[in-house]
Design a protein around this motif. Structure first.
Motif, short mmCIF file in Angstrom:
data_model
loop_
_atom_site.label_atom_id
_atom_site.label_comp_id
_atom_site.label_asym_id
_atom_site.label_seq_id
_atom_site.Cartn_x
_atom_site.Cartn_y
_atom_site.Cartn_z
N THR A 255 0.78 -0.94 -0.31
CA THR A 255 0.01 0.08 0.16
C THR A 255 0.39 1.39 -0.32
OG1 THR A 255 -1.45 -1.06 1.24
CG2 THR A 255 -1.71 1.31 1.63
N SER A 256 1.72 1.24 1.22
CA SER A 256 2.70 2.40 0.94
C SER A 256 3.22 2.98 -0.17
CB SER A 256 3.96 2.15 2.20
OG SER A 256 4.59 3.15 1.91
N VAL A 257 3.95 1.38 -1.10
CA VAL A 257 4.88 2.08 -2.37
C VAL A 257 3.81 2.33 -3.30
CG1 VAL A 257 6.00 0.58 -3.72
CG2 VAL A 257 6.75 0.38 -1.25
N VAL A 258 2.72 1.58 -3.53
CA VAL A 258 1.85 1.74 -4.51
C VAL A 258 1.54 3.84 -4.21
CG1 VAL A 258 -0.35 1.17 -5.53
CG2 VAL A 258 1.24 -0.46 -4.85
N HIS A 259 0.84 4.08 -3.01
CA HIS A 259 0.22 5.05 -2.95
C HIS A 259 1.52 6.45 -3.32
CE1 HIS A 259 -1.54 8.71 -0.97
NE2 HIS A 259 -0.20 8.78 -0.52
N GLN A 260 3.23 6.41 -3.16
CA GLN A 260 4.20 6.70 -3.10
C GLN A 260 3.59 6.68 -4.84
OE1 GLN A 260 7.22 7.19 -0.50
NE2 GLN A 260 5.72 5.88 0.93
N ALA A 261 4.07 5.78 -5.58
CA ALA A 261 4.47 5.64 -6.87
C ALA A 261 3.38 6.37 -7.49
CB ALA A 261 4.17 4.09 -7.21
N ASP A 262 2.00 5.76 -7.19
CA ASP A 262 1.18 7.21 -8.00
C ASP A 262 1.30 8.61 -7.94
OD1 ASP A 262 -1.83 7.73 -8.61
OD2 ASP A 262 -2.36 7.82 -6.80
N GLN A 263 1.98 9.23 -6.65
CA GLN A 263 2.17 10.16 -6.45
C GLN A 263 3.18 11.04 -7.69
OE1 GLN A 263 -0.15 12.16 -4.34
NE2 GLN A 263 -0.91 10.60 -4.91
N ALA A 264 4.00 10.24 -7.55
CA ALA A 264 5.00 10.26 -8.10
C ALA A 264 4.86 10.20 -10.05
CB ALA A 264 6.46 9.41 -7.85
N CYS A 265 3.90 9.56 -10.29
CA CYS A 265 3.49 9.26 -11.58
C CYS A 265 2.04 10.04 -11.83
CB CYS A 265 2.59 8.12 -12.23
SG CYS A 265 3.82 6.39 -11.63
N ARG A 266 1.49 10.72 -11.11
CA ARG A 266 0.88 12.39 -11.53
C ARG A 266 1.35 13.26 -11.31
NH1 ARG A 266 -4.54 11.58 -9.53
NH2 ARG A 266 -4.63 9.46 -8.32
N ARG A 267 2.18 13.60 -11.07
CA ARG A 267 3.73 14.35 -11.38
C ARG A 267 3.97 14.43 -12.46
NH1 ARG A 267 4.32 13.74 -5.21
NH2 ARG A 267 6.57 12.76 -6.38
N LEU A 268 4.15 13.22 -12.88
CA LEU A 268 5.30 12.83 -14.35
C LEU A 268 4.38 13.40 -15.32
CD1 LEU A 268 7.53 9.85 -13.42
CD2 LEU A 268 8.19 12.16 -14.02
N ILE A 269 2.92 12.88 -15.20
CA ILE A 269 2.00 13.08 -16.43
C ILE A 269 1.92 14.26 -15.98
CG2 ILE A 269 -0.61 12.28 -16.62
CD1 ILE A 269 -0.29 9.73 -15.26
N SER A 270 1.25 14.99 -15.32
CA SER A 270 1.28 16.79 -15.31
C SER A 270 2.48 16.90 -15.50
CB SER A 270 1.71 17.36 -14.01
OG SER A 270 1.10 18.57 -14.17
N ASP A 271 3.80 17.07 -15.70
CA ASP A 271 4.69 17.10 -16.49
C ASP A 271 5.11 17.22 -18.25
OD1 ASP A 271 6.15 18.41 -14.04
OD2 ASP A 271 7.08 17.11 -14.05
N ALA A 272 4.50 16.11 -18.36
CA ALA A 272 4.96 15.67 -19.41
C ALA A 272 3.13 16.43 -20.44
CB ALA A 272 3.91 13.88 -19.55
N MET A 273 1.94 16.92 -19.92
CA MET A 273 0.98 17.80 -19.96
C MET A 273 1.86 18.78 -20.60
SD MET A 273 -1.21 15.10 -20.85
CE MET A 273 -2.08 16.09 -21.35
N LYS A 274 2.21 19.50 -20.05
CA LYS A 274 3.12 21.22 -19.74
C LYS A 274 3.86 21.17 -20.89
CE LYS A 274 2.78 22.27 -14.86
NZ LYS A 274 3.37 21.96 -13.74
N THR A 275 4.69 19.74 -20.95
CA THR A 275 5.95 19.72 -22.59
C THR A 275 4.65 19.86 -23.31
OG1 THR A 275 6.91 18.24 -21.08
CG2 THR A 275 7.56 18.17 -23.24
N ALA A 276 3.70 19.36 -23.02
CA ALA A 276 2.92 18.74 -24.49
C ALA A 276 1.90 21.03 -25.25
CB ALA A 276 2.06 17.51 -24.87
#
Length: 349
Positions: A255-276
């Motif tokens: 649960t801890s690892v997946v939750h933290q990975a989820d938050q990190a992935c959200r940030r990466l997606i946000s960065d990708a959208m800004k780049t686009a």
């Protein structure tokens, strides 16, 4: 209730029965049938309907990114589920204050009073065995394990009934409801659902599976009653053992690892959208990019969770470098993210 009823609950047999499965699989239908059958056994019975107890806004805890709705599965909703268990525990300790929920309580007060109303009826025998039917999806083992822990701590009976129904039937039944669950939520839950598994989790040994694609026959109701009766007669012991400690640690780590990975992935997606957006990607392609990224994230997190639960080398969260595990896992998603972004940008040039 009178004070002496608190004593009665303290020594009368009690069983927590978890009803789990997809929305519209038949959990509530079964829950409505069991109390009358339980009464024939001389038991008290109470249905604990999570859908009624947990405020609607907790189920609608979503964010919107570039037109695509994303579900947040582990925030406010989790705290509400835990609040339900705290209310159950308080009732078991002090039934006379069952209607005196604290003002800060996160569950629906009126729904809680209604679900235990049957236990206040004059004809109900105070010291009769008590059956609590927990009606929710319980699609992750960690959700069910919280109930098991409560039963173990208080030496209660514990059992699980998994209602197995095909996706098409669930969707069809759901659409006929007055307040249907969004179809996409059911489809997503199919991907996440982890039924009781004795081979993986020894604590799930008191479980049965019922096929509810068709109407539930009386023979299946009888099977459920036999399961409950056995659990009632064999309450859990509060003595801990290393096997179950390890399983609990495994669930917490995942649960801890997946939750933290989820938050990190959200940030990466946000960065990708800004780049686009910086590359002036057209709106229709932005929407496609967001959909592809979020679909990739959902599949990535699902696989990560399964991998974490299957990894026998993880002992305790405090004994592992969670940050390092998360970083290595997220690097995999970052590679996929860059490929998707590159394909979108290349495709419009």
């Amino acid at each position: 209730m009178a004070a002496d009823e608190a004593v009665a609950v303290g020594w009368a047999p009690v069983c927590l029965c978890v009803l789990c499965g997809l929305p519209a699989a038949g959990k509530s239908t079964l829950a409505r049938r069991l109390p009358s059958t339980a009464a024939q056994h001389g038991w008290r019975a109470c249905v604990v309907p999570y859908d009624d107890l947990i405020p609607k806004h907790a189920f609608q805890n979503r964010v919107e990114e570039d037109g695509v709705k994303l579900q947040d599965m582990h925030t406010e909703w989790k705290s509400h589920r835990q609040a339900v268990l705290r209310c159950i525990e308080q009732f078991l300790e002090e039934p006379e204050i069952l209607a005196e929920l604290p003002s800060s309580c996160q569950i629906n007060r009126a729904a809680w009073e209604q679900c235990i109303k049957t236990l206040q009826q004059p004809h109900v025998v105070d010291h009769a065995p008590l059956l609590l039917l927990l009606d929710d999806n319980f699609y992750y083992p960690s959700m069910r394990y919280e109930v098991y822990q409560l039963a173990r701590q208080r030496s209660l009976g514990f059992c699980q009934v998994y209602l197995q129904c095909d996706l098409e039937s669930c969707i069809s039944r759901n659409q006929s409801r007055s307040n249907p669950v969004p179809t996409e939520v059911i489809v997503e839950m199919v991907k996440r659902l982890e039924p009781p598994n004795l081979q993986k989790n020894s604590w799930e040994k008191n479980s049965i599976s019922l096929n509810t694609t068709d109407n539930l026959p009386d023979s299946d109701v009888q099977r459920v009653m036999e399961l409950i009766s056995s659990a009632m007669s064999n309450p859990l012991s509060p003595v801990e053992d290393n096997t179950e400690n390890t399983e609990a640690d495994r669930l917490r780590c995942a649960t801890s690892v997946v939750h933290q990975a989820d938050q990190a992935c959200r940030r990466l997606i946000s960065d990708a959208m800004k780049t686009a957006r910086g590359d002036q990607v057209p709106p229709e392609h932005m929407k496609s990019l967001a959909a592809q990224l979020n679909e990739s994230k959902a599949a990535f997190l699902l696989n990560l969770r399964r991998q974490m639960l299957q990894e026998a080398t993880f002992i305790k969260e405090e004994d592992m470098d969670v940050e390092r595990v998360v970083k290595r896992a997220v690097d995999v998603f970052d590679h996929e993210r860059k490929e998707i972004l590159s394909q979108i940008i290349t495709g419009i040039k």
